[in-house]
Design a protein around this motif. Structure first.
Motif, mmCIF file in Angstrom:
data_model
loop_
_atom_site.group_PDB
_atom_site.id
_atom_site.type_symbol
_atom_site.label_atom_id
_atom_site.label_comp_id
_atom_site.label_asym_id
_atom_site.label_seq_id
_atom_site.Cartn_x
_atom_site.Cartn_y
_atom_site.Cartn_z
ATOM 1 N N PHE A 133 0.846 -1.182 0.000
ATOM 2 C CA PHE A 133 0.000 0.000 0.000
ATOM 3 C C PHE A 133 0.891 1.245 0.000
ATOM 4 O O PHE A 133 1.695 1.433 0.909
ATOM 5 N N TYR A 134 0.763 2.103 -1.008
ATOM 6 C CA TYR A 134 1.471 3.377 -1.037
ATOM 7 C C TYR A 134 0.466 4.483 -0.705
ATOM 8 O O TYR A 134 -0.553 4.626 -1.382
ATOM 9 N N LEU A 135 0.753 5.229 0.356
ATOM 10 C CA LEU A 135 -0.176 6.246 0.829
ATOM 11 C C LEU A 135 0.112 7.588 0.174
ATOM 12 O O LEU A 135 1.267 7.962 -0.017
ATOM 13 N N GLY A 136 -0.941 8.326 -0.136
ATOM 14 C CA GLY A 136 -0.797 9.648 -0.716
ATOM 15 C C GLY A 136 -0.450 10.689 0.335
ATOM 16 O O GLY A 136 -0.554 10.455 1.541
ATOM 17 N N TYR A 137 -0.056 11.863 -0.141
ATOM 18 C CA TYR A 137 0.415 12.922 0.750
ATOM 19 C C TYR A 137 -0.716 13.540 1.564
ATOM 20 O O TYR A 137 -0.485 14.103 2.623
ATOM 21 N N GLY A 138 -1.950 13.434 1.091
ATOM 22 C CA GLY A 138 -3.033 14.169 1.734
ATOM 23 C C GLY A 138 -3.665 13.509 2.938
ATOM 24 O O GLY A 138 -4.426 14.150 3.668
ATOM 25 N N LEU A 139 -3.368 12.232 3.196
ATOM 26 C CA LEU A 139 -4.059 11.535 4.277
ATOM 27 C C LEU A 139 -3.838 12.191 5.632
ATOM 28 O O LEU A 139 -4.737 12.233 6.469
ATOM 29 N N GLN A 140 -2.626 12.693 5.876
ATOM 30 C CA GLN A 140 -2.331 13.263 7.188
ATOM 31 C C GLN A 140 -2.848 14.684 7.328
ATOM 32 O O GLN A 140 -2.671 15.310 8.364
ATOM 33 N N ARG A 141 -3.505 15.213 6.299
ATOM 34 C CA ARG A 141 -3.987 16.593 6.347
ATOM 35 C C ARG A 141 -5.411 16.704 6.892
ATOM 36 O O ARG A 141 -6.091 17.703 6.658
ATOM 37 N N TYR A 142 -5.853 15.682 7.595
ATOM 38 C CA TYR A 142 -7.163 15.692 8.230
ATOM 39 C C TYR A 142 -6.996 15.496 9.737
ATOM 40 O O TYR A 142 -6.025 14.877 10.185
ATOM 41 N N VAL A 143 -7.946 15.991 10.505
ATOM 42 C CA VAL A 143 -7.926 15.749 11.945
ATOM 43 C C VAL A 143 -7.857 14.252 12.222
ATOM 44 O O VAL A 143 -7.130 13.794 13.099
ATOM 45 N N ASN A 144 -8.598 13.484 11.460
ATOM 46 C CA ASN A 144 -8.665 12.039 11.676
ATOM 47 C C ASN A 144 -7.664 11.270 10.824
ATOM 48 O O ASN A 144 -7.771 10.051 10.698
ATOM 49 N N GLY A 145 -6.684 11.961 10.236
ATOM 50 C CA GLY A 145 -5.766 11.318 9.313
ATOM 51 C C GLY A 145 -4.974 10.182 9.924
ATOM 52 O O GLY A 145 -4.753 9.145 9.290
ATOM 53 N N GLY A 146 -4.532 10.347 11.170
ATOM 54 C CA GLY A 146 -3.762 9.296 11.821
ATOM 55 C C GLY A 146 -4.553 8.012 11.960
ATOM 56 O O GLY A 146 -4.028 6.907 11.766
ATOM 57 N N ARG A 147 -5.834 8.144 12.283
ATOM 58 C CA ARG A 147 -6.675 6.952 12.423
ATOM 59 C C ARG A 147 -6.936 6.304 11.060
ATOM 60 O O ARG A 147 -7.080 5.083 10.960
ATOM 61 N N THR A 148 -7.005 7.119 10.022
ATOM 62 C CA THR A 148 -7.170 6.558 8.685
ATOM 63 C C THR A 148 -5.965 5.704 8.310
ATOM 64 O O THR A 148 -6.102 4.585 7.792
ATOM 65 N N VAL A 149 -4.768 6.222 8.583
ATOM 66 C CA VAL A 149 -3.554 5.463 8.291
ATOM 67 C C VAL A 149 -3.511 4.196 9.133
ATOM 68 O O VAL A 149 -3.120 3.124 8.659
ATOM 69 N N ARG A 150 -3.942 4.293 10.381
ATOM 70 C CA ARG A 150 -3.964 3.103 11.238
ATOM 71 C C ARG A 150 -4.920 2.041 10.694
ATOM 72 O O ARG A 150 -4.657 0.844 10.798
ATOM 73 N N ALA A 151 -6.023 2.483 10.133
ATOM 74 C CA ALA A 151 -6.966 1.524 9.553
ATOM 75 C C ALA A 151 -6.330 0.804 8.364
ATOM 76 O O ALA A 151 -6.514 -0.406 8.180
ATOM 77 N N ILE A 152 -5.567 1.549 7.551
ATOM 78 C CA ILE A 152 -4.871 0.928 6.421
ATOM 79 C C ILE A 152 -3.794 -0.027 6.927
ATOM 80 O O ILE A 152 -3.612 -1.131 6.397
ATOM 81 N N ASP A 153 -3.072 0.393 7.982
ATOM 82 C CA ASP A 153 -2.083 -0.497 8.597
ATOM 83 C C ASP A 153 -2.743 -1.794 9.071
ATOM 84 O O ASP A 153 -2.200 -2.893 8.896
ATOM 85 N N ALA A 154 -3.909 -1.644 9.688
ATOM 86 C CA ALA A 154 -4.620 -2.818 10.202
ATOM 87 C C ALA A 154 -5.020 -3.751 9.069
ATOM 88 O O ALA A 154 -4.933 -4.981 9.195
ATOM 89 N N LEU A 155 -5.451 -3.178 7.947
ATOM 90 C CA LEU A 155 -5.830 -3.998 6.794
ATOM 91 C C LEU A 155 -4.639 -4.806 6.296
ATOM 92 O O LEU A 155 -4.761 -6.004 5.997
ATOM 93 N N ALA A 156 -3.470 -4.147 6.223
ATOM 94 C CA ALA A 156 -2.270 -4.859 5.779
ATOM 95 C C ALA A 156 -1.894 -5.964 6.759
ATOM 96 O O ALA A 156 -1.522 -7.073 6.361
ATOM 97 N N ALA A 157 -2.000 -5.663 8.059
ATOM 98 C CA ALA A 157 -1.631 -6.656 9.073
ATOM 99 C C ALA A 157 -2.592 -7.842 9.067
ATOM 100 O O ALA A 157 -2.170 -9.005 9.092
ATOM 101 N N LEU A 158 -3.883 -7.563 9.026
ATOM 102 C CA LEU A 158 -4.880 -8.633 9.092
ATOM 103 C C LEU A 158 -4.888 -9.501 7.840
ATOM 104 O O LEU A 158 -5.317 -10.655 7.876
#
Length: 470
Positions: A1-26
């Motif tokens: 998974f390659y993440l785009g630059y804009g994900l961290q530009r939201y208040v909830n951006g960290g949780r969005t990245v964590r959800a993607i991390d969880a998908l990769a892990a699971l």
């Protein structure tokens, strides 16, 4: 998974990245070749020699970028800054809440800026020291997006009195009596940075022959399945984070961006699952037990969609219903009202043609932040349907009003963006007017990033009364 630059530009951006991390892990895609989640890394910072003074030799205060101006202007944050020394940035344009930054800048008695062009920050400084470009100095190129280190050789002689930043800092340190900590020439500094990996062949001499892959970056991340957590395992969420949210994730998100009490979403509290943390019964100190996991209860309340509300208001007004009637007041109360948390009276008006949009400020194609970007106009990109709805034609001058002010822009119609967004690439005009005039200094929930994309705006055609940029 390659993440785009804009994900961290939201208040909830960290949780969005964590959800993607969880998908990769699971899905078993961590620690294997071709797997993983990648945005950027910190390997260079962690493995190369630092240029900082040793701890204990200086005092410092740190604040997040998003709130830096606000924090330094607070009376309780003493001592107040007497000197500003700026390099590699143009804060009077690139930082959020531009007006607040200008207030801070004017309150600092002496400002020094290292620059290679007349940026707005340089123009508003007391002393400007010209620095060389990458074409005029010897340097190393190592980014958080690459595993390679490159050597940059000078191809031009420095113009005028321009000097490299390394030389400026070294000579300044010598004049301040800190020569023991800054004893090298610019070339010797490069050798010092690489010193820990000399035995592995990462030397300035070898880099002059061509780029080298950093020997401290593994070919496959986490291949040994040993993670830097207390348990040594992948932790999708910690106990403290799970229990710190009183409401569900949707309500918590809107609270953080200042929309507490908004009726945009309807949720069932029980749907999030009741949490029972009991370390004794579970026998595991980091385990969270979910007794109920019926989580599919985030019901989007269509009647509260802002477009539909606006349409209803228009419909009722067209039927000659009194605009001050209880019915219209009730509808209007469901539309966002930012005045309660921005300090600026910025209510959405009753008419649907004046409802708010999400403001996105991506990087421009041919510029870097505010560099190489100074033009006569600001371009605001709208979907053709949005423009038609607002009575705006391609090339019209429009007013874009945000939570912190408004700017005048030229409308550019494009079908490739969402109808409920307004896109204005970051940068500024030759008059130093930029999109950050509209954006508040709002922090993300994780990582202290600036939540640039959690900003709403209004657009309208420019009238004669709109005679200046604000």
């Amino acid at each position: 998974f390659y993440l785009g630059y804009g994900l961290q530009r939201y208040v909830n951006g960290g949780r969005t990245v964590r959800a993607i991390d969880a998908l990769a892990a699971l899905s078993g895609n961590i620690g294997c070749s071709g797997g993983g989640v990648f945005y950027a890394h910190q390997y260079h910072k962690e493995n190369l020699n630092s240029l900082l003074l040793p701890p204990g030799n200086y005092q410092n205060r740190t604040f997040p970028h998003a709130t830096l101006a606000a924090e330094l202007l607070k009376k309780e944050n003493e001592p107040r800054p007497e000197l500003a020394f700026v390099t590699r940035t143009n804060p009077l344009v690139t930082q959020p809440d531009t007006d607040l930054w200008r207030k801070l800048w004017s309150a600092i008695p002496f400002k020094v800026t290292l620059e290679r062009r007349w940026s707005e920050t340089a123009l508003q400084s007391d002393l400007v020291l010209p620095v060389t470009t990458i074409f005029e100095e010897e340097d190393l190129l190592a980014t958080s997006w690459s595993t390679f280190i490159h050597y940059a050789r000078p191809i031009l002689k420095p113009r005028g009195e321009a000097r490299s930043e390394a030389r400026i800092f070294t000579e300044l340190a010598q004049r301040l009596g800190l020569q023991a900590y800054f004893p090298y020439t610019p070339t010797e500094w490069l050798e010092y940075i690489l010193e820990p990996w000399r035995e592995a062949g990462l030397t300035l001499e070898n880099l002059r022959q061509g780029p080298l892959r950093a020997p401290y970056i593994p070919q496959v991340a986490w291949q040994d399945k040993k993670f830097r957590t207390k348990s040594g395992k992948i932790e999708l969420i910690t106990k403290e984070e799970f229990l710190s949210t009183e409401d569900g994730p949707v309500e918590n998100y809107f609270r953080q961006i200042g929309l507490a009490g908004s009726n945009l979403f309807s949720t069932t509290r029980e749907g999030y699952g009741s949490v029972n943390y009991d370390a004794k019964s579970s026998g595991k100190s980091d385990e969270v037990l979910i007794e109920k996991s019926n989580v599919n209860t985030h019901e989007y309340s269509h009647d509260n969609n802002i477009v539909d509300i606006g349409a209803k208001i228009d419909e009722r007004i067209n039927e000659n219903i009194d605009e001050n009637s209880a019915e219209l007041q009730a509808l209007n109360s469901k539309i966002f009202d930012f005045s309660s948390y921005t300090g600026r009276k910025c209510q959405v008006k009753k008419r649907a043609k004046e409802h708010c949009y999400v403001l996105l400020t991506p990087h421009p194609d041919m510029a870097l932040h505010s560099q190489f970007q100074e033009e006569e106009i600001i371009r605001a990109y709208l979907h053709p349907a949005t423009a038609a709805y607002q009575g705006i034609a391609d090339g019209d001058e429009i007013v874009v009003e945000g939570e912190k002010g408004e700017i005048i822009a030229t409308a550019v119609l494009t079908p490739v963006i969402h109808e409920l967004t307004i896109v204005i690439p970051e940068g500024c005009t030759v008059q130093a007017v930029g999109v950050n005039n509209l954006i508040p200094g709002r922090l993300s929930s994780m990582g202290e990033n600036t939540a640039y994309y959690d900003t709403f705006c209004w657009v309208r055609r420019r009238e004669k009364k709109d005679n200046k940029q604000r």
